[in-house]
Every structure is written in C-alpha cells, then in structure tokens.
Design a protein around this motif. Structure first.
Motif, PDB file in Angstrom:
ATOM      1  N   ILE A 182       0.838  -1.207   0.000  1.00 51.76           N
ATOM      2  CA  ILE A 182       0.000   0.000   0.000  1.00 51.76           C
ATOM      3  C   ILE A 182       0.871   1.256   0.000  1.00 51.76           C
ATOM      4  CG2 ILE A 182      -1.704   1.333   1.293  1.00 51.76           C
ATOM      5  CD1 ILE A 182      -2.838  -1.311   2.339  1.00 51.76           C
ATOM      6  N   ALA A 183       1.933   1.253   0.784  1.00 51.02           N
ATOM      7  CA  ALA A 183       2.821   2.421   0.850  1.00 51.02           C
ATOM      8  C   ALA A 183       3.448   2.692  -0.510  1.00 51.02           C
ATOM      9  CB  ALA A 183       3.898   2.191   1.904  1.00 51.02           C
ATOM     10  N   LYS A 184       3.872   1.638  -1.188  1.00 50.27           N
ATOM     11  CA  LYS A 184       4.488   1.800  -2.506  1.00 50.27           C
ATOM     12  C   LYS A 184       3.459   2.265  -3.532  1.00 50.27           C
ATOM     13  CE  LYS A 184       7.036  -0.732  -6.083  1.00 50.27           C
ATOM     14  NZ  LYS A 184       7.522  -2.076  -6.511  1.00 50.27           N
ATOM     15  N   ALA A 185       2.231   1.737  -3.418  1.00 55.25           N
ATOM     16  CA  ALA A 185       1.171   2.103  -4.360  1.00 55.25           C
ATOM     17  C   ALA A 185       0.720   3.544  -4.177  1.00 55.25           C
ATOM     18  CB  ALA A 185      -0.019   1.162  -4.199  1.00 55.25           C
ATOM     19  N   GLY A 186       0.749   4.016  -2.940  1.00 54.29           N
ATOM     20  CA  GLY A 186       0.285   5.364  -2.658  1.00 54.29           C
ATOM     21  C   GLY A 186      -1.218   5.493  -2.644  1.00 54.29           C
ATOM     22  N   SER A 187      -1.914   4.369  -2.756  1.00 52.94           N
ATOM     23  CA  SER A 187      -3.375   4.355  -2.723  1.00 52.94           C
ATOM     24  C   SER A 187      -3.833   2.922  -2.516  1.00 52.94           C
ATOM     25  CB  SER A 187      -3.962   4.900  -4.030  1.00 52.94           C
ATOM     26  OG  SER A 187      -3.953   3.910  -5.047  1.00 52.94           O
ATOM     27  N   THR A 188      -5.153   2.723  -2.440  1.00 54.16           N
ATOM     28  CA  THR A 188      -5.700   1.375  -2.302  1.00 54.16           C
ATOM     29  C   THR A 188      -6.434   0.952  -3.569  1.00 54.16           C
ATOM     30  OG1 THR A 188      -7.706   2.258  -1.256  1.00 54.16           O
ATOM     31  CG2 THR A 188      -5.921   1.533   0.200  1.00 54.16           C
ATOM     32  N   ASP A 189      -6.221   1.656  -4.651  1.00 58.37           N
ATOM     33  CA  ASP A 189      -6.793   1.254  -5.935  1.00 58.37           C
ATOM     34  C   ASP A 189      -6.202  -0.091  -6.351  1.00 58.37           C
ATOM     35  OD1 ASP A 189      -8.113   1.911  -8.654  1.00 58.37           O
ATOM     36  OD2 ASP A 189      -6.004   1.550  -9.180  1.00 58.37           O
ATOM     37  N   THR A 190      -7.034  -1.006  -6.811  1.00 63.78           N
ATOM     38  CA  THR A 190      -6.570  -2.366  -7.122  1.00 63.78           C
ATOM     39  C   THR A 190      -5.442  -2.362  -8.142  1.00 63.78           C
ATOM     40  OG1 THR A 190      -8.709  -3.371  -6.597  1.00 63.78           O
ATOM     41  CG2 THR A 190      -7.239  -4.621  -8.031  1.00 63.78           C
ATOM     42  N   ALA A 191      -5.591  -1.622  -9.222  1.00 62.73           N
ATOM     43  CA  ALA A 191      -4.554  -1.598 -10.253  1.00 62.73           C
ATOM     44  C   ALA A 191      -3.233  -1.071  -9.686  1.00 62.73           C
ATOM     45  CB  ALA A 191      -5.005  -0.741 -11.432  1.00 62.73           C
ATOM     46  N   ALA A 192      -3.319  -0.070  -8.826  1.00 64.50           N
ATOM     47  CA  ALA A 192      -2.104   0.477  -8.215  1.00 64.50           C
ATOM     48  C   ALA A 192      -1.457  -0.534  -7.275  1.00 64.50           C
ATOM     49  CB  ALA A 192      -2.434   1.761  -7.460  1.00 64.50           C
ATOM     50  N   LEU A 193      -2.279  -1.272  -6.530  1.00 69.85           N
ATOM     51  CA  LEU A 193      -1.747  -2.293  -5.626  1.00 69.85           C
ATOM     52  C   LEU A 193      -1.041  -3.397  -6.403  1.00 69.85           C
ATOM     53  CD1 LEU A 193      -4.745  -2.665  -3.122  1.00 69.85           C
ATOM     54  CD2 LEU A 193      -2.554  -1.520  -2.687  1.00 69.85           C
ATOM     55  N   VAL A 194      -1.636  -3.825  -7.505  1.00 65.80           N
ATOM     56  CA  VAL A 194      -1.036  -4.881  -8.323  1.00 65.80           C
ATOM     57  C   VAL A 194       0.330  -4.442  -8.841  1.00 65.80           C
ATOM     58  CG1 VAL A 194      -1.234  -6.150 -10.499  1.00 65.80           C
ATOM     59  CG2 VAL A 194      -3.211  -5.970  -8.980  1.00 65.80           C
ATOM     60  N   GLU A 195       0.409  -3.249  -9.382  1.00 61.20           N
ATOM     61  CA  GLU A 195       1.682  -2.765  -9.908  1.00 61.20           C
ATOM     62  C   GLU A 195       2.715  -2.599  -8.798  1.00 61.20           C
ATOM     63  OE1 GLU A 195       2.700  -2.515 -13.099  1.00 61.20           O
ATOM     64  OE2 GLU A 195       0.789  -3.575 -13.352  1.00 61.20           O
ATOM     65  N   ALA A 196       2.259  -2.129  -7.634  1.00 61.44           N
ATOM     66  CA  ALA A 196       3.184  -1.933  -6.520  1.00 61.44           C
ATOM     67  C   ALA A 196       3.712  -3.255  -5.984  1.00 61.44           C
ATOM     68  CB  ALA A 196       2.490  -1.159  -5.401  1.00 61.44           C
ATOM     69  N   ALA A 197       2.872  -4.286  -5.997  1.00 58.79           N
ATOM     70  CA  ALA A 197       3.276  -5.585  -5.448  1.00 58.79           C
ATOM     71  C   ALA A 197       4.357  -6.249  -6.294  1.00 58.79           C
ATOM     72  CB  ALA A 197       2.067  -6.498  -5.334  1.00 58.79           C
ATOM     73  N   LYS A 198       4.421  -5.927  -7.567  1.00 56.68           N
ATOM     74  CA  LYS A 198       5.422  -6.525  -8.442  1.00 56.68           C
ATOM     75  C   LYS A 198       6.807  -6.000  -8.089  1.00 56.68           C
ATOM     76  CE  LYS A 198       2.155  -6.995 -12.295  1.00 56.68           C
ATOM     77  NZ  LYS A 198       1.811  -6.537 -13.667  1.00 56.68           N
ATOM     78  N   GLY A 199       7.612  -6.863  -7.508  1.00 58.01           N
ATOM     79  CA  GLY A 199       8.964  -6.479  -7.139  1.00 58.01           C
ATOM     80  C   GLY A 199       9.098  -5.768  -5.813  1.00 58.01           C
ATOM     81  N   VAL A 200       7.985  -5.627  -5.059  1.00 53.21           N
ATOM     82  CA  VAL A 200       8.068  -4.936  -3.779  1.00 53.21           C
ATOM     83  C   VAL A 200       9.000  -5.687  -2.825  1.00 53.21           C
ATOM     84  CG1 VAL A 200       6.102  -6.107  -2.686  1.00 53.21           C
ATOM     85  CG2 VAL A 200       6.694  -3.775  -1.993  1.00 53.21           C
ATOM     86  N   ALA A 201       9.768  -4.950  -2.045  1.00 51.55           N
ATOM     87  CA  ALA A 201      10.685  -5.543  -1.067  1.00 51.55           C
ATOM     88  C   ALA A 201      10.060  -5.455   0.320  1.00 51.55           C
ATOM     89  CB  ALA A 201      12.017  -4.809  -1.087  1.00 51.55           C
ATOM     90  N   VAL A 202      10.190  -6.531   1.086  1.00 53.52           N
ATOM     91  CA  VAL A 202       9.615  -6.599   2.435  1.00 53.52           C
ATOM     92  C   VAL A 202      10.651  -7.183   3.385  1.00 53.52           C
ATOM     93  CG1 VAL A 202       7.723  -7.497   3.857  1.00 53.52           C
ATOM     94  CG2 VAL A 202       7.326  -7.006   1.430  1.00 53.52           C
ATOM     95  N   ASP A 203      10.854  -6.536   4.515  1.00 52.27           N
ATOM     96  CA  ASP A 203      11.737  -7.084   5.554  1.00 52.27           C
ATOM     97  C   ASP A 203      10.945  -8.072   6.403  1.00 52.27           C
ATOM     98  OD1 ASP A 203      13.984  -5.593   4.807  1.00 52.27           O
ATOM     99  OD2 ASP A 203      13.313  -3.863   5.976  1.00 52.27           O
ATOM    100  N   THR A 204      11.516  -9.249   6.664  1.00 56.40           N
ATOM    101  CA  THR A 204      10.843 -10.290   7.433  1.00 56.40           C
ATOM    102  C   THR A 204      11.783 -10.835   8.503  1.00 56.40           C
ATOM    103  OG1 THR A 204      11.506 -12.375   6.332  1.00 56.40           O
ATOM    104  CG2 THR A 204       9.920 -10.970   5.163  1.00 56.40           C
ATOM    105  N   PRO A 205      11.274 -11.609   9.454  1.00 52.51           N
ATOM    106  CA  PRO A 205      12.151 -12.235  10.451  1.00 52.51           C
ATOM    107  C   PRO A 205      13.143 -13.224   9.838  1.00 52.51           C
ATOM    108  CG  PRO A 205       9.895 -12.164  11.251  1.00 52.51           C
ATOM    109  CD  PRO A 205       9.846 -11.764   9.808  1.00 52.51           C
ATOM    110  N   PHE A 206      12.914 -13.641   8.585  1.00 51.09           N
ATOM    111  CA  PHE A 206      13.844 -14.537   7.892  1.00 51.09           C
ATOM    112  C   PHE A 206      14.783 -13.770   6.969  1.00 51.09           C
ATOM    113  CE2 PHE A 206      10.766 -18.449   7.983  1.00 51.09           C
ATOM    114  CZ  PHE A 206      10.896 -18.508   9.350  1.00 51.09           C
ATOM    115  N   GLY A 207      14.681 -12.438   6.958  1.00 51.09           N
ATOM    116  CA  GLY A 207      15.473 -11.631   6.054  1.00 51.09           C
ATOM    117  C   GLY A 207      14.607 -11.014   4.967  1.00 51.09           C
TER     118      GLY A 207
END
Length: 405
Positions: free
Chosen positions: A326-351
């Motif tokens: 959502i932060a990368k998309a800058g909105s909650t529009d579905t199309a924006a979320l889909v584009e933002a999710a592609k390649g998004v980086a997330v920090d996790t407890p596993f790295g």
C-alpha cells in the motif's frame, strides 16, 4: 413536511456531512484502511491461532509507527471453516458490505484457489498467505493474486535436493487427497526422478484430509516394502500416522522425507513421540540467531508470553507485506496495488524478500533439517535456511507457466 421541504432537509444534511468530512471528522472510511482477512480458524487452530497472533502483532507495530499513508491499518477477520463455499461467502461480505480495500489470508489450497478466482472476477487484490499449491500462481494464476508462502514446488525442490543423496531407490508416498497433497507429491516425484532416474515409485496412499485411518495406510505402505517414504500429512493426521507407524515399525530402517513436519505446530504435539531423523521443512524458532529473528522473537514473546509457530511468521509477514504494498502504491486502488506488489521488497524475520513480477510468488524461503527428540520434545536439528529465490524457475520461465504464457 412537503416534498420541497424534504429535499431541502436532505440537501442540508448532505452539506453537514460534507462539511464534517472536509473538517476531518472521524468518518470510518477516512480513519482506516480496511483489509478483509479470511482463514480456517475453526478447521485448523494449531496453525491459524498463531497466525492470528502474528498478524495482530504486526498490525500493532504498523499502526504504532503511524499506519500506512497516514492512516491506521484495520483487519476485518472471518472464519472460512476450511470450506471454499464459506470462504466465498465471507469474502463477498467483506468486499460488498464491509467495503474492504483488499483481501488476504486462507490456508487450504482449494480454498485459496476459490478466493483467487473470486478476486479475479471482482478485480479485488488478494494476498494469499498460506495456500501452497503451484496452481495459485502458475496454471491458475491471475493478475490480482499474489502468494507469500514458499510453494509446493519450492519446498519439494528443497527436499528433493536432500532426498537425492539417500541410497534408497524404492519410494512410497502418503499424502492427503486434495489439491495440496496431490500437488506436493507430483512436484516431489518429478523433481526427485529428474535427479535420480533410478528411483522406483512402489506405493501411494491418499487418506482424506483430517480423517486418516492410519492402520490400513501403514499396512499398505509396509506391504510394498519401500526403502524410503515421502509424507505430506500434517496436523492430527500426522500424529496418528507417526504413532501407528512407530508401533508397527514402518519407519524403522527407512528414510522419511516430510513436508512441514518441522513446523512447531505439528512437531510440538508429538513431544517425545516425535520421529527421529526425518528430513523435513519447518521452523526451528529456538535455533535462529539472526538479528531480524531475535527482534521478532522478543516482540512476540513479550506480546503473547508464548513461543512463535510457523503460522506466527506467516501472519506477521502478511501484514508487513500489505503495508509495504500500500505504501508503494500510494493508494488502495486495485490496479495500483497490483503494480506496486510486483517487485516490492519486504523485511521479514527470515530476512528480506520480494514478490516476483512474473508470477507473483514471494521469495520467502524455508528451513530444511532433520527431526529429533531433545529433552523430551520434538525438535528440528541441523536446520539450514534455504532462500526461496534459489528454488524458483527464472521469471521468464515462470511467466510461461501462467495462463497465456
């Protein structure tokens, strides 16, 4: 009141509401970003209750840090009872009545596929947390569905890598008779046979999920005299299989390779009855000393006064992924979320992980090790983390596995 007077009253009321919104009055839609969450809480509490604790912890952290886009993140949760029909009813209610911005969750593969199909038809973003079937992102993948957990292919590749080192040539399989079990067996058999063309598959058993009759299953496998066994059962079915198999000597002098058995939610209930020496995927929370995991472990134990399970990780990273998208998309529009999710980086407890653009699969990995009994408890030992990215086909090849690829 006349019709004209009524119209004026309605217009006045609308004006008041508009003024309140402009002044920042606490309207629900302006206050929070609502996420619809569904999972099999009543069907498999051993996994889903730790999962719920994981997403609640992450939600607290995200909102304490200011939320997303300056708004708090809110989960509206439902139980799908492990049934596709219940899941579809729940998701439809969340989308149409609760007006959620996106949907997340699900555990069982057939449930996840049903929700993914709904999401595609309604053009709603769906982050599948747990379902492992490869079909979710490959043969039945769609534009709006992404998946967090390492898939059947990924875990099968990790296990086949170890299984290929065993001298065993005669193999048998035991798996629940639904999408997850069928997919896991098919992938493991294909990958192991590619590495070891001398392998012979001598027996298979397909007990119904959650209703295994372990005696006949063990008897049938033993009659085929395999040198090694692939197990895909989990939960109460695993407990029954281990107890019956141990009693009848099925596992004596035989190698066993097993999906998920190293996860605490399935290994803990076995206690001192846990099998020893099985090659498994899992989560040795007590043996991970990375800074990322230590931070998560301390926060989880402080919040819940309990140790995490693999479900805890999945729930936690689900929320962290949603916040990042959502932060990368800058909105909650579905199309924006889909584009933002592609390649998004997330920090996790596993790295750090990413969600691949080509097939919407995350690169979250899994630990591979062996089962043991330590101080009367089932434990995963000699565990090594395998990066999910190393067990996926190249993105160009993965894209060809999707519809229209």
């Amino acid at each position: 009141m006349t019709r004209i007077q009524l119209s004026r009253a309605v217009l006045a009321a609308l004006g008041i509401v508009a003024g309140m919104a402009a002044a920042g009055a606490p309207l629900r839609a302006a206050e929070s970003i609502r996420v619809g969450e569904v999972n099999s809480y009543s069907a498999l509490p051993a996994f889903t209750e730790p999962y719920r604790k994981g997403w609640q912890l992450a939600l607290d952290e995200v909102n304490a840090a200011g939320g997303v886009l300056g708004r708090p993140l809110e989960f509206v949760s439902r139980d799908d009872a492990g049934k596709p029909a219940d899941a579809l009813n729940a998701v439809n209610e969340l989308v149409t009545r609760e007006e959620v911005a996106l949907v997340a969750g699900t555990f069982f593969s057939h449930v996840g596929l049903a929700v993914a199909d709904y999401a595609a038809r309604r053009e709603v973003f769906f982050l599948a947390a747990e379902p492992l079937t490869d079909a979710l992102v490959w043969s039945k993948g769609n534009d709006v569905t992404f998946r967090l957990r390492p898939s059947n292919h990924m875990q099968a590749a990790m296990l086949a890598e170890e299984a290929a080192k065993l001298p065993a040539k005669r193999w048998a399989t035991i798996a629940p008779n639904y999408e997850y079990g069928q997919s896991a067996v098919a992938e493991f058999r294909k990958l192991l046979s590619e590495k070891r063309p001398d392998i012979e598959w001598v027996a298979e058993q397909w007990p119904p999920q959650g209703k295994i009759d372990a005696g006949p299953v063990v008897q049938a496998i033993a009659a085929a005299e395999p040198e090694a066994i692939l197990n895909v059962t989990f939960g109460p079915d695993l407990v029954k299989l281990v107890r019956e198999g141990t009693t009848r000597g099925l596992f004596k002098s035989r190698s066993v390779v097993s999906f998920l058995t190293g996860e605490p939610e399935y290994l803990d209930p076995l206690g001192a009855e846990a099998p020893e020496g099985w090659i498994v995927t899992g989560y040795p929370w007590y043996a991970i000393d990375t800074p990322e995991h230590k931070t998560f472990l301390e926060a989880y134990q402080a919040r819940w006064n309990d140790h995490p399970r693999l479900g805890s990780i999945v729930g936690y990273v689900t929320v962290k992924s949603i916040a990042a998208i959502i932060a990368k998309a800058g909105s909650t529009d579905t199309a924006a979320l889909v584009e933002a999710a592609k390649g998004v980086a997330v920090d996790t407890p596993f790295g750090p992980i990413t969600y691949r653009a080509a097939d919407h699969q995350s690169t979250l990995g899994a630990f591979v090790g062996r089962t043991a009994v330590v101080d009367g408890k089932g434990r995963m030992v000699d565990a090594v983390y395998r990066n999910g990215a190393d067990y996926l086909p190249a993105e160009a090849e993965a894209a060809k596995l999707r519809p229209g690829g």
